[in-house]
Motif scaffolding. Sequence first.
Motif, PDB file in Angstrom:
ATOM      1  N   GLY A 163       0.820  -1.207   0.000  1.00 52.08           N
ATOM      2  CA  GLY A 163       0.000   0.000   0.000  1.00 52.08           C
ATOM      3  C   GLY A 163       0.849   1.250   0.000  1.00 52.08           C
ATOM      4  N   TRP A 164       0.376   2.230   0.703  1.00 54.12           N
ATOM      5  CA  TRP A 164       1.024   3.540   0.750  1.00 54.12           C
ATOM      6  C   TRP A 164       0.925   4.047   2.181  1.00 54.12           C
ATOM      7  CZ3 TRP A 164      -0.754   8.389   2.206  1.00 54.12           C
ATOM      8  CH2 TRP A 164       0.012   9.499   1.791  1.00 54.12           C
ATOM      9  N   SER A 165       1.928   4.781   2.615  1.00 55.31           N
ATOM     10  CA  SER A 165       1.872   5.388   3.951  1.00 55.31           C
ATOM     11  C   SER A 165       2.325   6.836   3.853  1.00 55.31           C
ATOM     12  CB  SER A 165       2.772   4.632   4.922  1.00 55.31           C
ATOM     13  OG  SER A 165       2.979   5.417   6.079  1.00 55.31           O
ATOM     14  N   SER A 166       1.762   7.676   4.713  1.00 58.69           N
ATOM     15  CA  SER A 166       2.001   9.116   4.608  1.00 58.69           C
ATOM     16  C   SER A 166       3.369   9.555   5.141  1.00 58.69           C
ATOM     17  CB  SER A 166       0.905   9.871   5.381  1.00 58.69           C
ATOM     18  OG  SER A 166       0.876   9.463   6.738  1.00 58.69           O
ATOM     19  N   TRP A 167       4.042   8.736   5.968  1.00 56.11           N
ATOM     20  CA  TRP A 167       5.168   9.249   6.751  1.00 56.11           C
ATOM     21  C   TRP A 167       6.354   9.720   5.911  1.00 56.11           C
ATOM     22  CZ3 TRP A 167       5.996  11.543  11.045  1.00 56.11           C
ATOM     23  CH2 TRP A 167       7.309  11.691  11.513  1.00 56.11           C
ATOM     24  N   ASN A 168       6.865   8.859   5.022  1.00 59.80           N
ATOM     25  CA  ASN A 168       8.078   9.243   4.287  1.00 59.80           C
ATOM     26  C   ASN A 168       7.827  10.428   3.356  1.00 59.80           C
ATOM     27  OD1 ASN A 168       9.476   7.271   5.576  1.00 59.80           O
ATOM     28  ND2 ASN A 168       9.620   5.868   3.837  1.00 59.80           N
ATOM     29  N   ALA A 169       6.599  10.557   2.881  1.00 60.89           N
ATOM     30  CA  ALA A 169       6.299  11.667   1.971  1.00 60.89           C
ATOM     31  C   ALA A 169       6.056  12.969   2.737  1.00 60.89           C
ATOM     32  CB  ALA A 169       5.070  11.333   1.126  1.00 60.89           C
ATOM     33  N   PHE A 170       5.353  12.914   3.828  1.00 61.84           N
ATOM     34  CA  PHE A 170       4.848  14.156   4.432  1.00 61.84           C
ATOM     35  C   PHE A 170       5.165  14.349   5.916  1.00 61.84           C
ATOM     36  CE2 PHE A 170       1.669  12.999   1.073  1.00 61.84           C
ATOM     37  CZ  PHE A 170       2.069  13.967   0.163  1.00 61.84           C
ATOM     38  N   GLY A 171       5.725  13.353   6.592  1.00 63.74           N
ATOM     39  CA  GLY A 171       5.903  13.499   8.040  1.00 63.74           C
ATOM     40  C   GLY A 171       4.553  13.761   8.695  1.00 63.74           C
ATOM     41  N   THR A 172       4.530  14.700   9.653  1.00 59.40           N
ATOM     42  CA  THR A 172       3.256  14.995  10.326  1.00 59.40           C
ATOM     43  C   THR A 172       2.415  16.030   9.577  1.00 59.40           C
ATOM     44  OG1 THR A 172       4.506  16.570  11.666  1.00 59.40           O
ATOM     45  CG2 THR A 172       4.000  14.453  12.684  1.00 59.40           C
ATOM     46  N   ASP A 173       2.965  16.545   8.479  1.00 66.88           N
ATOM     47  CA  ASP A 173       2.249  17.593   7.738  1.00 66.88           C
ATOM     48  C   ASP A 173       1.250  16.948   6.770  1.00 66.88           C
ATOM     49  OD1 ASP A 173       1.443  19.933   6.598  1.00 66.88           O
ATOM     50  OD2 ASP A 173       3.278  20.240   5.420  1.00 66.88           O
ATOM     51  N   ILE A 174       0.245  16.308   7.336  1.00 69.91           N
ATOM     52  CA  ILE A 174      -0.682  15.539   6.503  1.00 69.91           C
ATOM     53  C   ILE A 174      -2.043  16.213   6.426  1.00 69.91           C
ATOM     54  CG2 ILE A 174       0.327  13.253   6.751  1.00 69.91           C
ATOM     55  CD1 ILE A 174      -1.494  12.774   9.148  1.00 69.91           C
ATOM     56  N   ASP A 175      -2.780  15.895   5.393  1.00 67.62           N
ATOM     57  CA  ASP A 175      -4.170  16.328   5.298  1.00 67.62           C
ATOM     58  C   ASP A 175      -4.907  15.384   4.352  1.00 67.62           C
ATOM     59  OD1 ASP A 175      -3.930  17.170   2.590  1.00 67.62           O
ATOM     60  OD2 ASP A 175      -3.040  19.071   3.262  1.00 67.62           O
ATOM     61  N   GLU A 176      -6.193  15.638   4.271  1.00 66.18           N
ATOM     62  CA  GLU A 176      -7.063  14.744   3.524  1.00 66.18           C
ATOM     63  C   GLU A 176      -6.735  14.724   2.025  1.00 66.18           C
ATOM     64  OE1 GLU A 176     -10.812  15.108   5.291  1.00 66.18           O
ATOM     65  OE2 GLU A 176     -11.874  14.470   3.492  1.00 66.18           O
ATOM     66  N   ASP A 177      -6.401  15.905   1.475  1.00 63.10           N
ATOM     67  CA  ASP A 177      -6.090  15.965   0.046  1.00 63.10           C
ATOM     68  C   ASP A 177      -4.897  15.086  -0.290  1.00 63.10           C
ATOM     69  OD1 ASP A 177      -8.088  17.602  -0.589  1.00 63.10           O
ATOM     70  OD2 ASP A 177      -6.876  19.457  -0.738  1.00 63.10           O
ATOM     71  N   LYS A 178      -3.884  15.192   0.560  1.00 62.22           N
ATOM     72  CA  LYS A 178      -2.669  14.422   0.301  1.00 62.22           C
ATOM     73  C   LYS A 178      -2.968  12.918   0.348  1.00 62.22           C
ATOM     74  CE  LYS A 178       0.551  17.891   2.060  1.00 62.22           C
ATOM     75  NZ  LYS A 178       1.175  18.438   3.269  1.00 62.22           N
ATOM     76  N   ILE A 179      -3.744  12.538   1.342  1.00 62.45           N
ATOM     77  CA  ILE A 179      -3.953  11.096   1.534  1.00 62.45           C
ATOM     78  C   ILE A 179      -4.947  10.542   0.509  1.00 62.45           C
ATOM     79  CG2 ILE A 179      -4.804   9.379   3.184  1.00 62.45           C
ATOM     80  CD1 ILE A 179      -3.401  11.220   5.325  1.00 62.45           C
ATOM     81  N   LEU A 180      -6.023  11.266   0.284  1.00 61.85           N
ATOM     82  CA  LEU A 180      -6.954  10.791  -0.747  1.00 61.85           C
ATOM     83  C   LEU A 180      -6.317  10.901  -2.131  1.00 61.85           C
ATOM     84  CD1 LEU A 180     -10.402  12.061   0.560  1.00 61.85           C
ATOM     85  CD2 LEU A 180      -9.481   9.734   0.591  1.00 61.85           C
ATOM     86  N   GLY A 181      -5.420  11.898  -2.287  1.00 62.10           N
ATOM     87  CA  GLY A 181      -4.692  12.015  -3.555  1.00 62.10           C
ATOM     88  C   GLY A 181      -3.864  10.764  -3.812  1.00 62.10           C
ATOM     89  N   ALA A 182      -3.220  10.267  -2.763  1.00 57.46           N
ATOM     90  CA  ALA A 182      -2.445   9.032  -2.903  1.00 57.46           C
ATOM     91  C   ALA A 182      -3.369   7.871  -3.251  1.00 57.46           C
ATOM     92  CB  ALA A 182      -1.698   8.743  -1.608  1.00 57.46           C
TER      93      ALA A 182
END
Length: 636
Positions: A50-69
């Motif tokens: 799958g995909w995980s937010s950490w390496n791409a964004f650290g704690t700077d996450i939001d819905e657009d980034k995650i749904l975009g992935a």
Amino acid sequence: MTSRLIRACKHSFAMVLFAAVQHTAVADPLAPTGRWSAYAAGRAATPPMGWSSWNAFGTDIDEDKILGAARALVDQGLAAKGYRYVNIDDGWWLRRQVPDGQLVIRSDRFPSTVRPGELPSFRSFTDKLHAMGLKAGIYSDLGRNSCSQAYSPTDTDLPQGSVLEREVGLYGHIQQDIALYFGTWGFDFIKVDGCGLRAFGAGSEKVRSGKYRELPPLLNMEFVSRSDIPAVQGLFREINDALVRSNPDGDFLLSLCVWGAGNVRAWGKDFGNLSRTSDDITPSWSRMLTNFDSTAKRAFYAHPGSWNDPDMLFIGKGDFDVNHLTQARSHFSLWAMVNSPLFIGMDLRNAPEPLLALLGNRELIAVNQDPAGHQATLAYDSHDVQMLVKTLSTGHKAVAVFNRGAAAIDVDLTAAHMKFRDDADVELVDLWSGQTHRLRGTMKLKIAGHETLVFRARGTRLLPDGLYLSEQPGHVNPAVDGVAQPAPDPTIHRSAAGWQGTRGAGERPMYAGWGGVQADSAPYGEALAVKGRHFATGVGTLANSRLEVRNAGYRRFSATVGINDSARDPQARATFLVYGDGKLLATSRALKWGDAGERLSVDVAGIQLIELVVRTSHAGGAELPVTWGEAALLTR
Ligand code: GLA
């Protein structure tokens, strides 16, 4: 003494004896159980992708980034190739409400979670992912506080409020939080980090500043003896109870993230679906080597249902960006070969085509997802070149030739590396280029700096009517591996970890597991040999061990057993026992160092679980390396 008193004494003596016998029976870890004991809950028959937010964004996450992935996974065809989990890592929480303990989401970052008059909920977010055919993952911590709270240089993305409100981890809230994540919010995966158990001791700056409550550390990266392993395991046990309760259909994944601390490389397989074997990966070649090494010699500690996790992919950044395709291919090849979970760690909304193609290589994915679930073992090992060989469910092999160094190197790949006969052709398909090759005996290869070639290989097996145990590590579980004093493995590459520069005295070995069960090698990196006879194939372990072996329909188990020549004490003796479904089938003589190996050949027809036990009365708890030479399951 009155007769009543005598009777009472006899009775209590009998009770004590009975209790002692019972105690020994329960406490003897070498006693056969007839049961496969590695983790089998959750849904991880093959390594999760799958995909995980950490390496791409650290704690700077939001819905657009995650749904975009998530959208990119579907649109780019990666979801159809198996990348299904979309995991939110650290940074999603705002606070824990006091006093009811309800967790509050950063709804400014996740607008779809807002519900008028109620606390925000991830339900519609997970519904969206599920409707896309994906799975949803969430992140928490074993302690009261998370890793970003321990290590983030700023407070920007951290939970807010009072000390208690900022305690967002699972500690003291396991049942409540797991029920929320899986029951109410509908997540399918949880990564449980451990910083809350590591970084909030009384002396830590975070605690001294008054911003966080003290939690006496249960995990210590530096010294394995300073981790409280039973306490950490107790927390994972509680998490498992809660997961089973909140997921009646069993559709969940538990990811342990204690970074190889507390000897978890020996026991993670008993507690979760994936278990981190090292500290965090960074987008640097040297760090990738560390993470790879922490998994590469742990093939027997991973099985369908419980995989070694050298951390998420860092393809897309630094040494693995689109300008470093050779390195990126190596990173992916190695992760595929060791049955690592494949979690993409880049921003997929604007990923370069060559990297998408790389991540989508069907052949490599098929190697990783092969249903037999045998992690590759090292067929050739050096600081410069390594060869990894993985038995596939088809009976073919995948073989990777890996150049760790920056300069090109000449390599002889032999049929024997793959346990094939050298007098018959071996057909090789290069899984990166698609080219085919034919090998007879030896093939000469030139491997560019940092390059990894991966082939699918078909040849004539050296063992025509069976499979060596070292070719099927996914079916062998070291329930007890005989390691008396867990010690850090000095062979793991010690990269200068970027996060602390080169202050201090440097990196020391830190991942316990040195001395564990090995394929085609004795523990502690020495050769498999009994009385001067070398075994190219076999299982090397320590005495006082019990290996569980799944028998997929074979009729005979055979091995030549003995004390390995690397033993230090010539007087020590060991006895080898073979059990089938809990019953004793065969016993060796009590063998000592210098005795020739004894051949065992045991009828195992109809038996589901074989247990291989080695007992020694070796004084002082010293470790004794022993050999199951040419251990194999045979069809006749
Ligand atoms: C730890 C983990 C990482 C990541 C961060 C989040 O360092 O090992 O994978 O989850 O925490 O803060």
